[in-house]
Every structure is written in structure tokens, then in C-alpha cells.
Scaffold this motif. Structure first.
Motif, short mmCIF file in Angstrom:
data_model
loop_
_atom_site.label_atom_id
_atom_site.label_comp_id
_atom_site.label_asym_id
_atom_site.label_seq_id
_atom_site.Cartn_x
_atom_site.Cartn_y
_atom_site.Cartn_z
N ARG A 38 0.83 -1.21 0.00
CA ARG A 38 0.00 0.00 0.00
C ARG A 38 0.87 1.25 0.00
NH1 ARG A 38 -4.77 -1.62 4.37
NH2 ARG A 38 -5.47 -3.53 3.30
N LEU A 39 1.50 1.47 -1.11
CA LEU A 39 2.45 2.57 -1.23
C LEU A 39 1.75 3.93 -1.25
CD1 LEU A 39 4.71 1.08 -4.06
CD2 LEU A 39 5.00 0.88 -1.57
N SER A 40 2.47 4.92 -0.73
CA SER A 40 2.00 6.30 -0.85
C SER A 40 2.24 6.78 -2.28
CB SER A 40 2.76 7.19 0.13
OG SER A 40 4.12 7.31 -0.27
N ALA A 41 1.72 7.96 -2.60
CA ALA A 41 1.92 8.50 -3.94
C ALA A 41 3.40 8.72 -4.23
CB ALA A 41 1.14 9.81 -4.08
N ALA A 42 4.14 9.23 -3.23
CA ALA A 42 5.57 9.44 -3.42
C ALA A 42 6.31 8.12 -3.64
CB ALA A 42 6.15 10.18 -2.22
N GLN A 43 5.94 7.10 -2.88
CA GLN A 43 6.58 5.80 -3.01
C GLN A 43 6.28 5.16 -4.36
OE1 GLN A 43 4.99 4.04 0.52
NE2 GLN A 43 6.50 5.02 1.87
N GLU A 44 5.05 5.32 -4.85
CA GLU A 44 4.71 4.81 -6.18
C GLU A 44 5.53 5.51 -7.26
OE1 GLU A 44 2.86 2.81 -9.37
OE2 GLU A 44 2.86 2.34 -7.22
N THR A 45 5.72 6.81 -7.10
CA THR A 45 6.52 7.55 -8.06
C THR A 45 7.96 7.03 -8.07
OG1 THR A 45 5.18 9.54 -7.83
CG2 THR A 45 7.42 9.83 -8.66
N ARG A 86 10.11 5.25 -11.12
CA ARG A 86 11.30 5.94 -11.63
C ARG A 86 12.59 5.21 -11.27
NH1 ARG A 86 15.19 6.92 -13.44
NH2 ARG A 86 16.24 8.89 -13.95
N TRP A 87 12.67 4.69 -10.04
CA TRP A 87 13.93 4.13 -9.54
C TRP A 87 13.85 2.64 -9.25
CZ3 TRP A 87 17.31 7.65 -10.60
CH2 TRP A 87 16.99 9.00 -10.49
N GLY A 88 12.69 2.02 -9.46
CA GLY A 88 12.56 0.58 -9.28
C GLY A 88 12.33 0.12 -7.86
N TYR A 89 12.19 1.07 -6.92
CA TYR A 89 12.02 0.73 -5.50
C TYR A 89 11.36 1.92 -4.82
CZ TYR A 89 13.30 -1.49 -1.04
OH TYR A 89 13.27 -2.11 0.19
N PRO A 90 10.40 1.67 -3.93
CA PRO A 90 9.65 2.79 -3.35
C PRO A 90 10.36 3.56 -2.25
CG PRO A 90 8.73 0.68 -2.63
CD PRO A 90 9.81 0.36 -3.60
N TYR A 91 11.30 2.92 -1.55
CA TYR A 91 11.85 3.52 -0.32
C TYR A 91 13.24 4.10 -0.57
CZ TYR A 91 8.06 0.52 1.17
OH TYR A 91 6.84 -0.10 1.28
N VAL A 92 13.29 5.06 -1.47
CA VAL A 92 14.55 5.72 -1.81
C VAL A 92 14.38 7.24 -1.68
CG1 VAL A 92 15.32 3.87 -3.35
CG2 VAL A 92 13.97 5.77 -4.28
N LEU A 93 15.51 7.96 -1.74
CA LEU A 93 15.54 9.42 -1.69
C LEU A 93 14.80 9.94 -0.45
CD1 LEU A 93 15.14 10.15 -5.52
CD2 LEU A 93 17.21 9.75 -4.19
#
Length: 226
Positions: free
Chosen positions: A145-152, A156-163
């Protein structure tokens, strides 16, 4: 050839933290060998650590990925070496035992923004080596259940928990029930307190590869010398 690659922080082999993590999880990625679990009264350590075991004791910097078409393992190794030669070591206030949702992990105490910046560099500067995630990989990530930022970030980067979504941690368990989490924290309090974790210096990054059995092996640990 390995099926996937990852860039992790792993404690230097032979250090007390590296030995603690390898024995607790039951896998030493530097040696490429299984390790006997410690005996913890009333805890099934093998079951508690079953999910993270194959990765070895680590903090994720650039998550596991398949090589993009046209890219080579040697090219990736050269790029990681270049990055580490330019990046400076990071000193954290310390590492502390904590509960992250249903997981137990070691996490930074104090400001970890410099480490986040280092991880961000690795994610972005090495991205050309990453093949896009397939449908199964996308579905696995979206099950959380990813957030909008995590889905983005996933797209873009292949993984939700970056940057901006990155939170460094050295995983010590799989998902546990609340009462088991508490018992694990209590059991690990003494051995963790015996380690010298404050301050804690991140002085290298490790390139690892995943074998056909799903186990990760150290390919090379690069010193941060920038």
C-alpha cells in the motif's frame, strides 16, 4: 553470473558487529557461508530471521536489481568503485536497537542526512545498470500500500523507499507479531549494548550478487575515500 546485484552497507568482515549480524541471521555474505544461530531461550531464531537471512547482515543503499540489457557486472563494479572513491565516509551519532513496524533492526541515532545523501547518490548515479522491474516485482512492492511518493519512486527508480522515503536500517528480523518483537528486542538488548556503536562510522559500501539459490554474496567491499 549472479541473478541480481545490490549495493549495501555491510560492516567490515571480522569486526564485532559483522560477526554478531552473521551469526544472528545465520548467513555470512562475505564468507558465502551459513553460520550457527545463537541460542536464545524461548526464541526460534531461525524462524525469526528466515526472511532477511538470504541477504546477509546489511543496510540497503541501492536495492537489489537485475542488470539492464547491455550492462555488465564488471561495468557495475567499476562504477561502484568510482562512486566510492569520490564519496566521503559518514559518521553517525550511533546505531541503536529499534522496532520498525513489525520488524526489529539497528537504526541510526541522531542526524542521518549525510547517509541519506550517499544512498541517494548510489540510487541515481548507478541507475543505468538497473533493468526495469517486471510485473511480479511491481505487484510485490504495491502489496505494501504505497503512498503517492513511493509509487513515483517505484516507477522511476525501481524501488519505493529511496531518496526522501529512505530510512537506513540493518535488518534483524522478518515480520513479527508485536509480542515477539518485544521479546526479540529484550533478548538482543544485552548483546547489542556490548558492541561499540556510538559513534558509528560508515566507511565503505559493498557490491553483492544473488546466486541461483537466492543467497547474496559479497563481490567486493569498497572503501569510501572521497
Amino acid at each position: 553470473m549472479f541473478t541480481r546485484y545490490a549495493i549495501y552497507y555491510t560492516p567490515a568482515p571480522g569486526t564485532p558487529l559483522a560477526e554478531f549480524g552473521a551469526k544472528w541471521l545465520g548467513w555470512d555474505s562475505a564468507a558465502g557461508a551459513a553460520q550457527p544461530h545463537p541460542s536464545m531461550d524461548g526464541l526460534d531464531v531461525a524462524q525469526i530471521t528466515a526472511t532477511p537471512r538470504k541477504y546477509g547482515f546489511h543496510g540497503t543503499i541501492k536495492p537489489p536489481f537485475r542488470l539492464a540489457e547491455g550492462m555488465t557486472a564488471q561495468g557495475l563494479a567499476d562504477a561502484v568503485a568510482t562512486l566510492c572513491a569520490d564519496a566521503a565516509p559518514v559518521t553517525l551519532e550511533g546505531l541503536e536497537l529499534a522496532r520498525l513496524g513489525r520488524f526489529v533492526a539497528l537504526v541510526p541515532s541522531g542526524d542521518a542526512s549525510a547517509l541519506g545523501a550517499l544512498a541517494g547518490r548510489a540510487v541515481q548515479e548507478l541507475d543505468a545498470f538497473r533493468a526495469p522491474p517486471n510485473d511480479a516485482e511491481l505487484a510485490k512492492r504495491r502489496a505494501s500500500r504505497l503512498s503517492a511518493a513511493q509509487e513515483t519512486h517505484l516507477m522511476r527508480w525501481g524501488y519505493p523507499y529511496v531518496l526522501d522515503q529512505f530510512r537506513f536500517h540493518l535488518t534483524l528480523s522478518g515480520k513479527l507479531e508485536a509480542d515477539v518483537c518485544e521479546r526479540v528486542q529484550r533478548a538482543l538488548a544485552a548483546p547489542v549494548s556490548a558492541l561499540d556503536l556510538a559513534p558509528y562510522r560508515i566507511n565503505g559500501l559493498t557490491l553483492l550478487g544473488e546466486d541461483d539459490a537466492g543467497k547474496f554474496h559479497q563481490i567486493h567491499r569498497y572503501a569510501l575515500t572521497g
